[in-house]
Scaffold this motif. Sequence first.
Motif, PDB file in Angstrom:
ATOM      1  N   SER A 161       0.853  -1.192   0.000  1.00 28.90           N
ATOM      2  CA  SER A 161       0.000   0.000   0.000  1.00 28.90           C
ATOM      3  C   SER A 161       0.890   1.243   0.000  1.00 28.90           C
ATOM      4  CB  SER A 161      -0.908   0.039   1.234  1.00 28.90           C
ATOM      5  OG  SER A 161      -1.880  -0.977   1.181  1.00 28.90           O
ATOM      6  N   THR A 162       0.565   2.191  -0.869  1.00 26.37           N
ATOM      7  CA  THR A 162       1.295   3.455  -0.938  1.00 26.37           C
ATOM      8  C   THR A 162       0.305   4.604  -0.810  1.00 26.37           C
ATOM      9  OG1 THR A 162       2.858   2.440  -2.484  1.00 26.37           O
ATOM     10  CG2 THR A 162       2.931   4.835  -2.270  1.00 26.37           C
ATOM     11  N   VAL A 163       0.601   5.517   0.090  1.00 21.61           N
ATOM     12  CA  VAL A 163      -0.234   6.700   0.299  1.00 21.61           C
ATOM     13  C   VAL A 163       0.561   7.931  -0.124  1.00 21.61           C
ATOM     14  CG1 VAL A 163      -1.408   8.140   2.002  1.00 21.61           C
ATOM     15  CG2 VAL A 163      -1.502   5.648   2.207  1.00 21.61           C
ATOM     16  N   ILE A 164      -0.055   8.785  -0.920  1.00 26.79           N
ATOM     17  CA  ILE A 164       0.533  10.086  -1.255  1.00 26.79           C
ATOM     18  C   ILE A 164      -0.353  11.141  -0.612  1.00 26.79           C
ATOM     19  CG2 ILE A 164       1.291  11.634  -3.095  1.00 26.79           C
ATOM     20  CD1 ILE A 164       1.347   9.159  -4.923  1.00 26.79           C
ATOM     21  N   ASP A 165       0.146  11.763   0.431  1.00 24.18           N
ATOM     22  CA  ASP A 165      -0.624  12.765   1.165  1.00 24.18           C
ATOM     23  C   ASP A 165      -0.263  14.152   0.656  1.00 24.18           C
ATOM     24  OD1 ASP A 165      -2.448  13.683   2.977  1.00 24.18           O
ATOM     25  OD2 ASP A 165      -1.093  13.622   4.692  1.00 24.18           O
ATOM     26  N   GLU A 166      -1.264  15.045   0.625  1.00 22.15           N
ATOM     27  CA  GLU A 166      -1.072  16.404   0.092  1.00 22.15           C
ATOM     28  C   GLU A 166      -0.479  16.333  -1.320  1.00 22.15           C
ATOM     29  OE1 GLU A 166      -2.215  19.027   1.428  1.00 22.15           O
ATOM     30  OE2 GLU A 166      -2.645  18.394   3.466  1.00 22.15           O
ATOM     31  N   ALA A 167      -1.145  15.589  -2.202  1.00 19.74           N
ATOM     32  CA  ALA A 167      -0.606  15.358  -3.535  1.00 19.74           C
ATOM     33  C   ALA A 167      -0.417  16.649  -4.320  1.00 19.74           C
ATOM     34  CB  ALA A 167      -1.534  14.407  -4.300  1.00 19.74           C
ATOM     35  N   ASP A 168      -1.342  17.590  -4.200  1.00 20.81           N
ATOM     36  CA  ASP A 168      -1.198  18.840  -4.950  1.00 20.81           C
ATOM     37  C   ASP A 168      -0.015  19.656  -4.449  1.00 20.81           C
ATOM     38  OD1 ASP A 168      -2.549  19.250  -2.545  1.00 20.81           O
ATOM     39  OD2 ASP A 168      -3.581  21.031  -3.274  1.00 20.81           O
ATOM     40  N   HIS A 169       0.249  19.581  -3.152  1.00 16.24           N
ATOM     41  CA  HIS A 169       1.402  20.302  -2.603  1.00 16.24           C
ATOM     42  C   HIS A 169       2.700  19.659  -3.084  1.00 16.24           C
ATOM     43  CE1 HIS A 169       3.473  23.095  -0.217  1.00 16.24           C
ATOM     44  NE2 HIS A 169       3.641  22.384   0.873  1.00 16.24           N
ATOM     45  N   MET A 170       2.708  18.346  -3.217  1.00 16.85           N
ATOM     46  CA  MET A 170       3.860  17.673  -3.820  1.00 16.85           C
ATOM     47  C   MET A 170       4.146  18.261  -5.201  1.00 16.85           C
ATOM     48  SD  MET A 170       5.100  14.926  -2.069  1.00 16.85           S
ATOM     49  CE  MET A 170       4.609  13.602  -0.958  1.00 16.85           C
ATOM     50  N   ALA A 171       3.077  18.454  -5.972  1.00 20.31           N
ATOM     51  CA  ALA A 171       3.248  19.014  -7.312  1.00 20.31           C
ATOM     52  C   ALA A 171       3.759  20.450  -7.244  1.00 20.31           C
ATOM     53  CB  ALA A 171       1.917  18.960  -8.066  1.00 20.31           C
ATOM     54  N   ASP A 172       3.196  21.248  -6.347  1.00 19.92           N
ATOM     55  CA  ASP A 172       3.611  22.645  -6.223  1.00 19.92           C
ATOM     56  C   ASP A 172       5.091  22.766  -5.871  1.00 19.92           C
ATOM     57  OD1 ASP A 172       1.027  23.392  -6.763  1.00 19.92           O
ATOM     58  OD2 ASP A 172       0.479  23.737  -4.670  1.00 19.92           O
TER      59      ASP A 172
END
Length: 485
Positions: A161-172
């Motif tokens: 299982s992989t969770v990406i939290d605050e995905a949009d902030h990762m992009a920013d």
Amino acid sequence: MPKARRRSAHRSERFEEMALPEELLVALEEQGLVRAFEIQEAILPDALAGRDVLARAETGSGKTLAFALALTARFRGRRAHRRRPLGVVLVPTRELAVQVVDTLHPFARAVGIRAQLVSGGMNIDKQAEALARGVEIIVATPGRLLDLAERGDLMLDRVESTVIDEADHMADLGFLPDVATILQAVPMGTQKMLFSATLDGKVEEIVDRFLVDPVSHETAPVAAAVRTMHHHVLAIAPSAKREITARLAARRGRTLLFTRTQLGAERVAQELVEVGVAAAALHGAKQQGLRTNVLAGFRQGAFPVLVATDVAARGLHIDDVTMVVHVDPAEDVKEYVHRSGRTARAGAEGTVVTLALPHQTGATRRIVDEAAAEVAWDEAPDADVDVIAALGGRRPSGEPVDDPAATKYKGAPRKLDLSRADGANARRAAERRLNEELRAGWDEGDATATPRRGAGRGRGRPARGSGGSTRRAGHGPRRRGKGTR
């Protein structure tokens, strides 16, 4: 991006009615958590079933608890091989990583598994040693995870299982290439979950490449229109900004102030300490141990005011923050939503105040309109207007207090070098007051008179255009780069 299935959330139900292990129910009850929030009820059935999930919900809605329960329930009683975790949680900042680990720990202990922080700014060899002993879940910032993988201290071939939290902030922040590299090393077809307060086009590439038939859950529009959040904009005069900031900070209750720059955060915190308000600064230029120490003190209620850059705007949960003050207005709607979301969390009441100088009112009006916030606008030419008192503002004592950043708090790193703190001191305060007197003298001079060339500089006053009162009132440079976080 493939169209994700959408499922509507139902009325909130009790955790005991969900398919959660008894150990997790006991741990929830010990924390006083009985009934699931909307996002938790919406995603837990799919997350527990191993489905890929896209989840969008307002900040403070309980996303972290949702995936913490899903991961710990799934790996209950399991044992990971050395250097081969079963679950990975990717987060954009060290502060958020610490918070997620803190949320995970009681549930991980309850089901007999281990969670490990893997973050920059901390000893990489100690993290490698922990991974070598075997941990089931790691919470990591992308850069440090890749560092450990390149050293051979971490392998992702057993991740389920992989969770990406605050995905949009990762992009920013430009982390998407690192996230993609990590996901390429994770077995295809294993569970992926993306969580964020906003999910925009920048995340589409990750979704297209790595998620399979994801279920999408949205529990709120991308806006700051939380029912229990009250928005105010104060149109202030530059000369009144420092005093208004001090009075709002001196109110009763826990207050979070946001500035545009690191320098601005340090300056505002120092000014507050000098007038009798215990405040500490948090920003990306601080040594990691000092940042952890300041957050620990603020969480414990050791001091009531935290002055931060946007490093504290995403994902951090601090109980009982009853007011957020945008000392420097947000530059876009996402920044406004995330900063404001540090208050009025999980149904609690909260107030958001923006201090807008004359040249900032137009942009501020556009941003709060885009955020769908119902805003009360007031003129505040000075700190004595009624609205300041109505917001709880009080005149500070005027007597300096001890700098909270110079104290070590429980939960801070054992080896904490407080000598490296850049807190308030008498020399800096004297220099700043002298500069303000010189600038005030220039402002009060005859504006119609034509100064002799170089006259202002000769007497220590700033020349026009050299960063005089307008720059000071704005608490720092107008623009902020990536390095200011």
